[in-house]
Design a protein around this motif. Structure first.
Motif, PDB file in Angstrom:
ATOM      1  N   ARG A 112      29.202  -8.763  33.449  1.00 46.50           N
ATOM      2  CA  ARG A 112      30.278  -7.952  32.876  1.00 46.50           C
ATOM      3  C   ARG A 112      31.655  -8.538  33.180  1.00 46.50           C
ATOM      4  NH1 ARG A 112      29.641  -2.681  35.895  1.00 46.50           N
ATOM      5  NH2 ARG A 112      29.284  -4.245  37.481  1.00 46.50           N
ATOM      6  N   ASP A 113      32.601  -8.254  32.301  1.00 48.35           N
ATOM      7  CA  ASP A 113      33.983  -8.655  32.565  1.00 48.35           C
ATOM      8  C   ASP A 113      34.695  -7.526  33.313  1.00 48.35           C
ATOM      9  OD1 ASP A 113      34.972  -6.711  30.705  1.00 48.35           O
ATOM     10  OD2 ASP A 113      34.878  -8.160  29.069  1.00 48.35           O
ATOM     11  N   ALA A 114      35.924  -7.771  33.715  1.00 44.27           N
ATOM     12  CA  ALA A 114      36.672  -6.807  34.537  1.00 44.27           C
ATOM     13  C   ALA A 114      36.823  -5.456  33.846  1.00 44.27           C
ATOM     14  CB  ALA A 114      38.043  -7.375  34.899  1.00 44.27           C
ATOM     15  N   GLY A 115      37.051  -5.459  32.539  1.00 47.36           N
ATOM     16  CA  GLY A 115      37.190  -4.193  31.811  1.00 47.36           C
ATOM     17  C   GLY A 115      35.904  -3.392  31.804  1.00 47.36           C
ATOM     18  N   GLU A 116      34.779  -4.071  31.625  1.00 45.45           N
ATOM     19  CA  GLU A 116      33.485  -3.386  31.637  1.00 45.45           C
ATOM     20  C   GLU A 116      33.171  -2.847  33.032  1.00 45.45           C
ATOM     21  OE1 GLU A 116      30.930  -5.777  28.292  1.00 45.45           O
ATOM     22  OE2 GLU A 116      31.531  -6.870  30.106  1.00 45.45           O
ATOM     23  N   ILE A 117      33.520  -3.619  34.042  1.00 41.00           N
ATOM     24  CA  ILE A 117      33.300  -3.161  35.422  1.00 41.00           C
ATOM     25  C   ILE A 117      34.110  -1.895  35.683  1.00 41.00           C
ATOM     26  CG2 ILE A 117      33.692  -3.726  37.856  1.00 41.00           C
ATOM     27  CD1 ILE A 117      33.002  -6.671  37.067  1.00 41.00           C
ATOM     28  N   ALA A 118      35.359  -1.887  35.271  1.00 39.86           N
ATOM     29  CA  ALA A 118      36.215  -0.707  35.465  1.00 39.86           C
ATOM     30  C   ALA A 118      35.673   0.498  34.697  1.00 39.86           C
ATOM     31  CB  ALA A 118      37.646  -1.023  35.041  1.00 39.86           C
ATOM     32  N   ALA A 119      35.221   0.279  33.475  1.00 39.26           N
ATOM     33  CA  ALA A 119      34.684   1.388  32.674  1.00 39.26           C
ATOM     34  C   ALA A 119      33.409   1.943  33.301  1.00 39.26           C
ATOM     35  CB  ALA A 119      34.409   0.915  31.242  1.00 39.26           C
ATOM     36  N   ASP A 120      32.546   1.066  33.800  1.00 43.64           N
ATOM     37  CA  ASP A 120      31.313   1.525  34.443  1.00 43.64           C
ATOM     38  C   ASP A 120      31.614   2.272  35.735  1.00 43.64           C
ATOM     39  OD1 ASP A 120      29.660   0.513  32.463  1.00 43.64           O
ATOM     40  OD2 ASP A 120      29.379  -1.411  33.477  1.00 43.64           O
ATOM     41  N   ARG A 121      32.619   1.812  36.457  1.00 41.52           N
ATOM     42  CA  ARG A 121      33.000   2.506  37.697  1.00 41.52           C
ATOM     43  C   ARG A 121      33.523   3.899  37.377  1.00 41.52           C
ATOM     44  NH1 ARG A 121      33.184   2.634  42.839  1.00 41.52           N
ATOM     45  NH2 ARG A 121      35.055   2.793  44.080  1.00 41.52           N
ATOM     46  N   GLN A 122      34.318   4.008  36.313  1.00 38.13           N
ATOM     47  CA  GLN A 122      34.815   5.318  35.884  1.00 38.13           C
ATOM     48  C   GLN A 122      33.664   6.222  35.457  1.00 38.13           C
ATOM     49  OE1 GLN A 122      37.852   6.677  36.169  1.00 38.13           O
ATOM     50  NE2 GLN A 122      36.842   8.535  35.483  1.00 38.13           N
TER      51      GLN A 122
END
Length: 133
Positions: A112-122
């Motif tokens: 995953r890229d940084a945006g996907e990581i942030a979305a999954d964390r949310q």
């Protein structure tokens, strides 16, 4: 954690249920994933780290296994255990297929890229907060 890392350990697993019992936490065993506890442990531990437990990525209750697996990838966990639900899910999927699905989802999570990581964390935070209501 600093005291534990002085022992000749080769890995550390954060048992979320055990941690909740130790903390007298009755709301959710998943709060250490939100409150920074697991992140602080990860920062202090260079050993392989494990958290939580997994089953088929489409399974898991109250927190979907997919979200846990993606959090494990974010934390660069090196191992985990099988969740109690794995036994139940093995009645639906052959165990080899369950393990293959977990591994495949792990590959996706690590790519995953940084945006996907942030979305999954949310999404994980939202799922845990839902368990509190």
């Amino acid at each position: 954690i600093a005291e534990l890392t002085r022992f000749p350990l080769y890995r550390i697993h954060v048992g979320l249920n055990d941690l909740a019992i130790d903390r007298n936490e009755t709301r959710s065993i998943f709060l250490p994933l939100l409150d920074g506890t697991v992140d602080r442990i990860r920062e202090q531990v260079s050993l392989p780290l494990g958290i939580a437990g997994l089953t088929h990525p489409e399974g898991g209750h109250p927190i979907p296994a997919r979200l846990l697996l993606r959090e494990m990838a974010r934390l660069e966990c090196g191992f985990t255990f099988l969740r109690r639900a794995f036994h139940r899910d093995a009645n639906v999927y052959p165990p080899a297929d369950l393990v293959a699905a977990i591994r495949a989802e792990g590959d996706v999570a690590r790519a995953r890229d940084a945006g996907e990581i942030a979305a999954d964390r949310q999404a994980l935070h939202s799922a845990v907060r839902e368990t509190l209501s």
